[in-house]
Scaffold this motif. Sequence first.
Motif, PDB file in Angstrom:
ATOM      1  N   SER A  27       0.829  -1.204   0.000  1.00 26.43           N
ATOM      2  CA  SER A  27       0.000   0.000   0.000  1.00 26.43           C
ATOM      3  C   SER A  27       0.861   1.252   0.000  1.00 26.43           C
ATOM      4  O   SER A  27       0.336   2.363  -0.010  1.00 26.43           O
ATOM      5  CB  SER A  27      -0.913  -0.003   1.224  1.00 26.43           C
ATOM      6  N   LYS A  28       2.199   1.027  -0.010  1.00 25.09           N
ATOM      7  CA  LYS A  28       3.076   2.179   0.199  1.00 25.09           C
ATOM      8  C   LYS A  28       4.120   2.353  -0.890  1.00 25.09           C
ATOM      9  O   LYS A  28       4.444   3.465  -1.261  1.00 25.09           O
ATOM     10  CB  LYS A  28       3.780   2.027   1.558  1.00 25.09           C
ATOM     11  N   PHE A  29       4.648   1.207  -1.430  1.00 25.25           N
ATOM     12  CA  PHE A  29       5.816   1.290  -2.282  1.00 25.25           C
ATOM     13  C   PHE A  29       5.506   1.023  -3.748  1.00 25.25           C
ATOM     14  O   PHE A  29       4.574   0.299  -4.076  1.00 25.25           O
ATOM     15  CB  PHE A  29       6.865   0.287  -1.821  1.00 25.25           C
ATOM     16  N   THR A  30       6.353   1.577  -4.597  1.00 22.43           N
ATOM     17  CA  THR A  30       6.377   1.188  -5.998  1.00 22.43           C
ATOM     18  C   THR A  30       7.355   0.034  -6.133  1.00 22.43           C
ATOM     19  O   THR A  30       8.495   0.123  -5.663  1.00 22.43           O
ATOM     20  CB  THR A  30       6.849   2.350  -6.887  1.00 22.43           C
ATOM     21  N   ILE A  31       6.897  -1.043  -6.751  1.00 19.05           N
ATOM     22  CA  ILE A  31       7.746  -2.218  -6.904  1.00 19.05           C
ATOM     23  C   ILE A  31       8.618  -2.050  -8.133  1.00 19.05           C
ATOM     24  O   ILE A  31       8.112  -1.797  -9.226  1.00 19.05           O
ATOM     25  CB  ILE A  31       6.898  -3.491  -6.998  1.00 19.05           C
ATOM     26  N   ASN A  32       9.909  -2.183  -7.951  1.00 15.35           N
ATOM     27  CA  ASN A  32      10.854  -2.008  -9.042  1.00 15.35           C
ATOM     28  C   ASN A  32      11.191  -3.365  -9.663  1.00 15.35           C
ATOM     29  O   ASN A  32      10.284  -4.075 -10.073  1.00 15.35           O
ATOM     30  CB  ASN A  32      12.067  -1.248  -8.534  1.00 15.35           C
ATOM     31  N   THR A  33      12.450  -3.727  -9.691  1.00 16.10           N
ATOM     32  CA  THR A  33      12.821  -5.003 -10.301  1.00 16.10           C
ATOM     33  C   THR A  33      12.197  -6.168  -9.543  1.00 16.10           C
ATOM     34  O   THR A  33      12.170  -6.184  -8.318  1.00 16.10           O
ATOM     35  CB  THR A  33      14.345  -5.157 -10.341  1.00 16.10           C
ATOM     36  N   MET A  34      11.695  -7.123 -10.292  1.00 12.60           N
ATOM     37  CA  MET A  34      11.177  -8.370  -9.728  1.00 12.60           C
ATOM     38  C   MET A  34      11.918  -9.534 -10.371  1.00 12.60           C
ATOM     39  O   MET A  34      12.502  -9.402 -11.450  1.00 12.60           O
ATOM     40  CB  MET A  34       9.680  -8.508  -9.983  1.00 12.60           C
ATOM     41  N   GLY A  35      11.869 -10.662  -9.686  1.00  9.50           N
ATOM     42  CA  GLY A  35      12.577 -11.804 -10.252  1.00  9.50           C
ATOM     43  C   GLY A  35      12.187 -13.115  -9.619  1.00  9.50           C
ATOM     44  O   GLY A  35      11.456 -13.159  -8.625  1.00  9.50           O
ATOM     45  N   TRP A  36      12.673 -14.166 -10.239  1.00  8.04           N
ATOM     46  CA  TRP A  36      12.522 -15.524  -9.712  1.00  8.04           C
ATOM     47  C   TRP A  36      13.905 -16.070  -9.402  1.00  8.04           C
ATOM     48  O   TRP A  36      14.834 -15.942 -10.218  1.00  8.04           O
ATOM     49  CB  TRP A  36      11.830 -16.426 -10.726  1.00  8.04           C
ATOM     50  N   TYR A  37      14.018 -16.692  -8.266  1.00  3.93           N
ATOM     51  CA  TYR A  37      15.228 -17.382  -7.844  1.00  3.93           C
ATOM     52  C   TYR A  37      14.828 -18.801  -7.452  1.00  3.93           C
ATOM     53  O   TYR A  37      13.655 -19.080  -7.212  1.00  3.93           O
ATOM     54  CB  TYR A  37      15.878 -16.670  -6.657  1.00  3.93           C
ATOM     55  N   ARG A  38      15.816 -19.678  -7.403  1.00  2.15           N
ATOM     56  CA  ARG A  38      15.516 -21.049  -6.991  1.00  2.15           C
ATOM     57  C   ARG A  38      16.637 -21.608  -6.142  1.00  2.15           C
ATOM     58  O   ARG A  38      17.788 -21.183  -6.240  1.00  2.15           O
ATOM     59  CB  ARG A  38      15.279 -21.947  -8.209  1.00  2.15           C
ATOM     60  N   GLN A  39      16.250 -22.579  -5.317  1.00  2.00           N
ATOM     61  CA  GLN A  39      17.240 -23.225  -4.460  1.00  2.00           C
ATOM     62  C   GLN A  39      16.966 -24.714  -4.437  1.00  2.00           C
ATOM     63  O   GLN A  39      15.888 -25.144  -3.996  1.00  2.00           O
ATOM     64  CB  GLN A  39      17.200 -22.650  -3.046  1.00  2.00           C
ATOM     65  N   ALA A  40      17.924 -25.475  -4.919  1.00  2.00           N
ATOM     66  CA  ALA A  40      17.841 -26.928  -4.894  1.00  2.00           C
ATOM     67  C   ALA A  40      18.463 -27.439  -3.598  1.00  2.00           C
ATOM     68  O   ALA A  40      19.284 -26.748  -2.987  1.00  2.00           O
ATOM     69  CB  ALA A  40      18.573 -27.510  -6.101  1.00  2.00           C
ATOM     70  N   PRO A  41      18.097 -28.641  -3.164  1.00  2.00           N
ATOM     71  CA  PRO A  41      18.654 -29.184  -1.924  1.00  2.00           C
ATOM     72  C   PRO A  41      20.177 -29.211  -1.948  1.00  2.00           C
ATOM     73  O   PRO A  41      20.782 -29.670  -2.924  1.00  2.00           O
ATOM     74  CB  PRO A  41      18.079 -30.601  -1.883  1.00  2.00           C
ATOM     75  N   GLY A  42      20.783 -28.670  -0.914  1.00  2.00           N
ATOM     76  CA  GLY A  42      22.233 -28.677  -0.799  1.00  2.00           C
ATOM     77  C   GLY A  42      22.948 -27.650  -1.649  1.00  2.00           C
ATOM     78  O   GLY A  42      24.185 -27.645  -1.698  1.00  2.00           O
ATOM     79  N   LYS A  43      22.190 -26.785  -2.304  1.00  2.00           N
ATOM     80  CA  LYS A  43      22.804 -25.779  -3.170  1.00  2.00           C
ATOM     81  C   LYS A  43      22.403 -24.385  -2.719  1.00  2.00           C
ATOM     82  O   LYS A  43      21.433 -24.192  -1.995  1.00  2.00           O
ATOM     83  CB  LYS A  43      22.402 -26.008  -4.620  1.00  2.00           C
ATOM     84  N   GLN A  44      23.166 -23.404  -3.200  1.00  2.00           N
ATOM     85  CA  GLN A  44      22.836 -22.022  -2.892  1.00  2.00           C
ATOM     86  C   GLN A  44      21.680 -21.539  -3.764  1.00  2.00           C
ATOM     87  O   GLN A  44      21.450 -22.061  -4.866  1.00  2.00           O
ATOM     88  CB  GLN A  44      24.064 -21.133  -3.133  1.00  2.00           C
ATOM     89  N   ARG A  45      20.991 -20.540  -3.267  1.00  2.67           N
ATOM     90  CA  ARG A  45      19.936 -19.924  -4.056  1.00  2.67           C
ATOM     91  C   ARG A  45      20.558 -19.241  -5.278  1.00  2.67           C
ATOM     92  O   ARG A  45      21.586 -18.574  -5.159  1.00  2.67           O
ATOM     93  CB  ARG A  45      19.157 -18.904  -3.218  1.00  2.67           C
ATOM     94  N   GLU A  46      19.923 -19.429  -6.437  1.00  4.08           N
ATOM     95  CA  GLU A  46      20.461 -18.867  -7.658  1.00  4.08           C
ATOM     96  C   GLU A  46      19.392 -18.103  -8.434  1.00  4.08           C
ATOM     97  O   GLU A  46      18.201 -18.396  -8.345  1.00  4.08           O
ATOM     98  CB  GLU A  46      21.042 -19.964  -8.553  1.00  4.08           C
ATOM     99  N   LEU A  47      19.866 -17.148  -9.224  1.00  2.00           N
ATOM    100  CA  LEU A  47      18.967 -16.366 -10.054  1.00  2.00           C
ATOM    101  C   LEU A  47      18.428 -17.218 -11.190  1.00  2.00           C
ATOM    102  O   LEU A  47      19.171 -17.976 -11.814  1.00  2.00           O
ATOM    103  CB  LEU A  47      19.718 -15.158 -10.617  1.00  2.00           C
ATOM    104  N   VAL A  48      17.131 -17.069 -11.457  1.00  2.00           N
ATOM    105  CA  VAL A  48      16.519 -17.709 -12.616  1.00  2.00           C
ATOM    106  C   VAL A  48      16.262 -16.655 -13.690  1.00  2.00           C
ATOM    107  O   VAL A  48      16.707 -16.789 -14.834  1.00  2.00           O
ATOM    108  CB  VAL A  48      15.202 -18.409 -12.241  1.00  2.00           C
ATOM    109  N   ALA A  49      15.548 -15.602 -13.312  1.00  2.00           N
ATOM    110  CA  ALA A  49      15.240 -14.535 -14.261  1.00  2.00           C
ATOM    111  C   ALA A  49      14.800 -13.307 -13.495  1.00  2.00           C
ATOM    112  O   ALA A  49      14.224 -13.425 -12.406  1.00  2.00           O
ATOM    113  CB  ALA A  49      14.143 -14.969 -15.228  1.00  2.00           C
ATOM    114  N   THR A  50      15.088 -12.139 -14.058  1.00  2.00           N
ATOM    115  CA  THR A  50      14.623 -10.888 -13.478  1.00  2.00           C
ATOM    116  C   THR A  50      13.985 -10.033 -14.565  1.00  2.00           C
ATOM    117  O   THR A  50      14.245 -10.219 -15.765  1.00  2.00           O
ATOM    118  CB  THR A  50      15.755 -10.088 -12.827  1.00  2.00           C
ATOM    119  N   ILE A  51      13.171  -9.094 -14.120  1.00  2.00           N
ATOM    120  CA  ILE A  51      12.529  -8.172 -15.048  1.00  2.00           C
ATOM    121  C   ILE A  51      12.393  -6.815 -14.361  1.00  2.00           C
ATOM    122  O   ILE A  51      11.958  -6.733 -13.216  1.00  2.00           O
ATOM    123  CB  ILE A  51      11.161  -8.706 -15.525  1.00  2.00           C
ATOM    124  N   SER A  52      12.800  -5.773 -15.077  1.00  2.00           N
ATOM    125  CA  SER A  52      12.700  -4.432 -14.528  1.00  2.00           C
ATOM    126  C   SER A  52      11.261  -3.931 -14.647  1.00  2.00           C
ATOM    127  O   SER A  52      10.425  -4.539 -15.332  1.00  2.00           O
ATOM    128  CB  SER A  52      13.634  -3.497 -15.286  1.00  2.00           C
TER     129      SER A  52
END
Length: 115
Positions: A27-52
């Motif tokens: 109710s307050k902010f303008t949302i800027n860049t959004m994206g999807w990230y993923r994390q597989a078991p035993g792995k670090q979270r990684e970028l999948v895709a972003t969109i401005s």
Amino acid sequence: QVQLVESGGGLVQAGGSLRLSCAASTSKFTINTMGWYRQAPGKQRELVATISRGGSTNYADSVTGRFTIWRDNAKNTLSLQMNNLKPEDTAVYYCNAYAGFRAYWGQGTQVTVSS
């Protein structure tokens, strides 16, 4: 504050498709860049895709040509179409949004691809 709620995960066979959705509420902010990230078991979270906010996209090499990201700024929604899924795409997928100079995360949705 920004709240993100993902939906659309599930179990699919290799070669299949899934669509993920993320609904952002604020109710307050303008949302800027959004994206999807993923994390597989035993792995670090990684970028999948972003969109401005203007629609510029960026994809991880591993998903380029198979996944498509888009957003609806009026509705504050984010989507990810995933085609030709592979077992290595199995992970928890998280929606991410930048607003008010900080990052927000959804709770995640499980995507499982069977071989």
